[in-house]
Design an enzyme around this catalytic site. Structure first.
Site, PDB file in Angstrom:
ATOM      1  N   SER A 152       0.839  -1.194   0.000  1.00 54.03           N
ATOM      2  CA  SER A 152       0.000   0.000   0.000  1.00 54.03           C
ATOM      3  C   SER A 152       0.878   1.249   0.000  1.00 54.03           C
ATOM      4  CB  SER A 152      -0.882  -0.013   1.253  1.00 54.03           C
ATOM      5  OG  SER A 152      -1.573   1.206   1.369  1.00 54.03           O
ATOM      6  N   GLY A 153       0.554   2.208  -0.882  1.00 52.80           N
ATOM      7  CA  GLY A 153       1.379   3.396  -1.041  1.00 52.80           C
ATOM      8  C   GLY A 153       1.545   4.223   0.225  1.00 52.80           C
TER       9      GLY A 153
ATOM     10  N   CYS B  56      -7.228   1.333  12.339  1.00 52.66           N
ATOM     11  CA  CYS B  56      -8.552   0.966  11.847  1.00 52.66           C
ATOM     12  C   CYS B  56      -9.444   0.491  12.983  1.00 52.66           C
ATOM     13  CB  CYS B  56      -8.427  -0.133  10.805  1.00 52.66           C
ATOM     14  SG  CYS B  56      -7.188   0.256   9.593  1.00 52.66           S
TER      15      CYS B  56
END
Ligand SMILES: Cc1ncc(COP(=O)(O)O)c(C=O)c1O
Length: 394
Positions: free
Chosen positions: A198-199, A324
Site C-alpha cells: 500500500s502506497g 482501523c
C-alpha cells in the site's frame, strides 16, 4: 508547537520528492492513458516506469505488478482470485492477528460457506510453521499470512511457510503492507505467489496500492470492467498516485539498509528509556523478529486513550492500537491473541517511526512520558501502588 509524528503504521507523510514527481500528472498531463491521442498515451509510459520501480524494490518482474486502489483491495483481490480460480476448493488458512483487510474478508467468505482456519500465535506473537502444516488439507485453496504485523511489528517466517506450501502446491498470499519499504524483500528468493502493498505506508499518498502476482499463478480479476492492467484490474488508472508510488519505491530502495539501522537505533533508545523510568511496563511482540520502526508498549494501570490525549497536548501523535480499530472500545484482537492481560491491553500504545523522525523527537518523548504515566497512575489505587513500589526501590 511542532508535531512529533510517531504514527507511521497508520499512515506516512508523502515524501517531498514523491509530491514533486506526481504533481505534473494532476496539473498538466491529465490525459487518459488508454486514449488513442499522444496527449493521453504519453502517460502510459510513466505508469510503466512506476511499475518498473515497484518491481525493482521487490526484486520482481514488472509484469507481476498490478496497481490497485489500496492495500485492502490488494488483499481482497488476492483472496478472491484464489477462490475464483479453484472453485472446487473451500478452505482458507490465515492467522488470528491479520489486519481486517484479510480477517474480515475471510469472515465474509465463511458466511458464504468457506471453511476458514485462523491459526493461533504464541505469547510473543510468533507463528509456528508446523501449525500451517497441520491446518492444510486437500481442500485448502489458499494460505494468507501477513508479512509483518501492523500493531506489534512482528515479522512472520514467510520463507519457511512458503517452502512448505510450494512443496504441497498450495497458493500462498502475504499481506506485506507494513513490510514493503521498511525491510528488504526479494521476490526471487521469497516463495510467495501473491503479495499486497500500500502506497501510504511508504511515503506515497493514500488511495494507491499494488498486488504482486507471480508469473503463471492463476489469476481472476476482482474489479471487472475495462482492459486496464492487462485485464487484471479494471478502472481508469489513478495516474498521479501510481507515479507517486513508483517514486516512493525508488526512494525506499535507495537507502533501505541505512534506514533499518537508523530506525532500530531510535526505537531501541525509546524502549529502553521507557522501561528504565516507568515501572510495570511491557514491550509487546517478538523482540527478535520485529519491524525496525514499531514499538508496542503496555503501561499497566492506565488507559491508552488517556495517554494519547496527554501526548496530543505536546503535539505527539501515536496510536492505542491499529488505526482501523481505534475508535472502537474493543480491545485489540492482536494483543488478545498474544495473551496480553486485559489491564495491560487497555494501557497499550503503539509508537511507529519513519525516516523523518529525529533523535531530538525521541528524546522529547522520553522526557515527557514518565510524567504522563505518573500523573495518570496517581488517579487510581493500583496505579498509586505501582508508583509507590517504584519510589521505594529508588
Ligand atoms: C497489515 C495491513 N494490511 C492492510 C492494510 C490496509 O491498507 P490500506 O489502508 O491501503 O487499505 C493496512 C493498513 O493499516 C495494514 O496495516
Amino acid at each position: 508547537m511542532n508535531t512529533i509524528y510517531l504514527d507511521n503504521n497508520a499512515t506516512t507523510q508523502a515524501a517531498p520528492e514523491v509530491i514533486t514527481e506526481m504533481l505534473p500528472y494532476l496539473k498538466d498531463f491529465y490525459g487518459n492513458p488508454s486514449s488513442m491521442h499522444t496527449f493521453g498515451g504519453q502517460v502510459q509510459g510513466k505508469i510503466e516506469e512506476a511499475r518498473n520501480r515497484v518491481a525493482q524494490l521487490l526484486g520482481a518482474d514488472p509484469e507481476e505488478i498490478i496497481f490497485t486502489s489500496c492495500g485492502t483491495e490488494s488483499d481482497n483481490t488476492a483472496i478472491m482470485s484464489a477462490a475464483e480460480s479453484y472453485p472446487q476448493k473451500r478452505h482458507i488458512v490465515t492467522t488470528r492477528v491479520e489486519h481486517p483487510a484479510v480477517m474480515n474478508f475471510c469472515k465474509h467468505l465463511a458466511r458464504k460457506g468457506y471453511r476458514i482456519t485462523f491459526l493461533p500465535v504464541s505469547n510473543k506473537g510468533q507463528l509456528n510453521p508446523e501449525d500451517v502444516v497441520k491446518a492444510i488439507d486437500d481442500d485448502t485453496v489458499l494460505v494468507s499470512v501477513m508479512y509483518a504485523n501492523n500493531e506489534i511489528g512482528n515479522i512472520f517466517p514467510i520463507s519457511e511457510i512458503g517452502e512448505i506450501l510450494r512443496e504441497r502446491k498450495i497458493l500462498f498470499h502475504t499481506d506485506a503492507v507494513q513490510a514493503v519499504g521498511k525491510i528488504p524483500l526479494d521476490m526471487k528468493e521469497l516463495p510467495v505467489d501473491m503479495l499486497s502493498l500500500s502506497g501510504h505506508k511508504l511515503h506515497a499518498p493514500k488511495g494507491v496500492g499494488a498486488l504482486y502476482v507471480r508469473k503463471k499463478t492463476r489469476f481472476h480479476p476482482y474489479i471487472i470492467g475495462g482492459h486496464q492492467e492487462k485485464g487484471r484490474r479494471a478502472g481508469t488508472e489513478n495516474v498521479a498516485s501510481i507515479v507517486a508510488l513508483g517514486k516512493a519505491c525508488e526512494l525506499a530502495s535507495r537507502n533501505i539498509d541505512e534506514e533499518v539501522a537508523y530506525l532500530t537505533k531510535l526505537r531501541d533508545k525509546l524502549e529502553s528509556a521507557l522501561i528504565a523510568c516507568c515501572p510495570d511496563v511491557r514491550i509487546n511482540g517478538d523482540a527478535g523478529s520485529r519491524l525496525p520502526n514499531t514499538s508496542n508498549i503496555s503501561f499497566e494501570y492506565v488507559e491508552g486513550e488517556a495517554i494519547l490525549l496527554r501526548l496530543n497536548e505536546y503535539g505527539i501523535c501515536a496510536s492505542s492500537g491499529s488505526a482501523c480499530t481505534s475508535g472502537s472500545l474493543e480491545p485489540s484482537h492482536v494483543l488478545r491473541a498474544i495473551g496480553v492481560p486485559f489491564t495491560a491491553i487497555h494501557g497499550s500504545i503503539r509508537f511507529s517511526l519513519s525516516r523523518y523522525n529525529t533523535e531530538e523527537e525521541i528524546d522529547k518523548v522520553i522526557e515527557i512520558m514518565p510524567g504522563i504515566i505518573k500523573d495518570l497512575r496517581m488517579l487510581s489505587p493500583f496505579g498509586r501502588d505501582s508508583m509507590n513500589k517504584c519510589a521505594g526501590q529508588q
